[in-house]
Structures are given as structure tokens and as C-alpha cells.
Motif scaffolding. Sequence first.
Motif, PDB file in Angstrom:
ATOM      1  N   HIS A  55     -59.448  14.040 -47.833  1.00  0.00           N
ATOM      2  CA  HIS A  55     -58.934  13.369 -47.789  1.00  0.00           C
ATOM      3  C   HIS A  55     -57.754  13.506 -46.480  1.00  0.00           C
ATOM      4  N   VAL A  56     -57.823  13.107 -44.819  1.00  0.00           N
ATOM      5  CA  VAL A  56     -56.784  12.762 -44.823  1.00  0.00           C
ATOM      6  C   VAL A  56     -55.240  12.464 -45.324  1.00  0.00           C
ATOM      7  N   ASN A  57     -55.622  12.045 -46.587  1.00  0.00           N
ATOM      8  CA  ASN A  57     -54.061  11.941 -46.985  1.00  0.00           C
ATOM      9  C   ASN A  57     -53.630  12.823 -48.085  1.00  0.00           C
ATOM     10  N   VAL A  58     -54.113  14.137 -48.325  1.00  0.00           N
ATOM     11  CA  VAL A  58     -54.165  15.185 -49.677  1.00  0.00           C
ATOM     12  C   VAL A  58     -54.226  16.279 -48.811  1.00  0.00           C
ATOM     13  N   VAL A  59     -53.153  17.324 -49.315  1.00  0.00           N
ATOM     14  CA  VAL A  59     -53.005  18.829 -48.479  1.00  0.00           C
ATOM     15  C   VAL A  59     -54.830  19.372 -48.864  1.00  0.00           C
ATOM     16  N   GLY A  60     -54.834  20.052 -47.041  1.00  0.00           N
ATOM     17  CA  GLY A  60     -55.805  20.332 -47.502  1.00  0.00           C
ATOM     18  C   GLY A  60     -56.202  21.930 -48.193  1.00  0.00           C
ATOM     19  N   PHE A  61     -57.413  21.978 -49.063  1.00  0.00           N
ATOM     20  CA  PHE A  61     -57.407  23.271 -49.784  1.00  0.00           C
ATOM     21  C   PHE A  61     -58.182  23.869 -48.937  1.00  0.00           C
ATOM     22  N   VAL A  62     -57.364  25.552 -48.800  1.00  0.00           N
ATOM     23  CA  VAL A  62     -58.030  26.541 -48.416  1.00  0.00           C
ATOM     24  C   VAL A  62     -59.245  28.004 -49.179  1.00  0.00           C
ATOM     25  N   LEU A 108     -54.983   6.617 -51.063  1.00  0.00           N
ATOM     26  CA  LEU A 108     -55.420   8.561 -51.908  1.00  0.00           C
ATOM     27  C   LEU A 108     -56.131   7.109 -53.160  1.00  0.00           C
ATOM     28  N   THR A 109     -55.155   5.910 -54.190  1.00  0.00           N
ATOM     29  CA  THR A 109     -55.341   5.909 -54.736  1.00  0.00           C
ATOM     30  C   THR A 109     -56.637   4.915 -55.213  1.00  0.00           C
ATOM     31  N   GLN A 110     -57.046   4.365 -54.120  1.00  0.00           N
ATOM     32  CA  GLN A 110     -58.214   3.859 -53.696  1.00  0.00           C
ATOM     33  C   GLN A 110     -59.670   4.806 -54.146  1.00  0.00           C
ATOM     34  N   PHE A 111     -59.693   6.265 -52.888  1.00  0.00           N
ATOM     35  CA  PHE A 111     -60.081   6.894 -53.364  1.00  0.00           C
ATOM     36  C   PHE A 111     -60.832   7.510 -54.426  1.00  0.00           C
TER      37      PHE A 111
END
Length: 112
Positions: A55-62, A108-111
Motif C-alpha cells: 500500500h502506498v501509505n505503508v512502509v514497503g517490506f523487503v 489505510l483503515t479502509q484498506f
Amino acid sequence: MNNYHLYEEIGHGKFSTVYKGRKRYSISYVAVKSIEKSRREKFMTEVGILSNTKHVNVVGFVNWYETRNHLWIIFEYCVGGDLLRLLKQDGRLPEEQVRRFSYRLRMLTQFY
Ligand SMILES: Nc1ncnc2c1ncn2[C@@H]1O[C@H](COP(=O)(O)OP(=O)(O)OP(=O)(O)O)[C@@H](O)[C@H]1O
């Protein structure tokens, strides 16, 4: 973990330390979180959630790793740090900025 160079500490939690890192042979910078092995359950929960969230508003996991003494999570590096740091440095935010951040949190909460 041999794939990453570690630089300075950029933050810490109660059981963790976060470093700026760089993937070797590249100019990709990441955040590297080192966690005590006693926190394995929380670590697996964090990995489980983040690895399944794009999600664009969640830090990406690598990726994640385990070494002899620590568990490690590699994240997208957020240059600006977190919201708490911003609030500590800038104090009260202008209403318009609060509205922007609130909107992103609502998305984000809607996601979920
Ligand atoms: N991806 C990132 N990019 C930049 N800074 C980060 C990143 N992840 C974490 N940090 C910094 O490290 C600090 C601690 O990270 P985080 O909030 O993930 O730890 P925590 O979950 O509170 O740890 P603990 O469970 O050990 O208490 C953050 O407040 C932030 O300043």
C-alpha cells in the motif's frame, strides 16, 4: 545479512534498533531493524502483516533474516523518519497538513 552495509542508527524501539542500510553493489538504501530473539512472536507478526501489505501509505517490506543473535527486517527507507519525530521537531502542525496526514490514515483503515 551479508547483502547489506549498515550505517548509523536512525531509531530504536524497546527491543529493537533501526539502522540506515544499503544493499551491497547498489545504491538502494533501506532501513534495517534488528530485533532481540526473545521477541520472535512479535517479529513474526510484523513480518506476516508487512509482507502481505502493499500500500502506498505503508512502509514497503523487503525481506527478513535470522542470524545467530538477532532477527532482522529490511524495510523501505523513509527519509523523513516517522510522524512522532516530525511532531517533536515542528511542534503543532498546520491544519492543512493534519488534514493530509489524516486522509492518508483514513485510506489505510479502509484498506484493512
Ligand atoms: N523504514 C524506516 N525508515 C526510517 N526510519 C525508520 C523506519 N522504520 C523505523 N524507523 C525509525 O526507527 C524507530 C523505531 O522503529 P519502530 O517504530 O518500527 O520500532 P518499534 O516497533 O517501536 O520497536 P519495539 O517493538 O522494539 O518497541 C521509528 O520511530 C523511526 O524513527
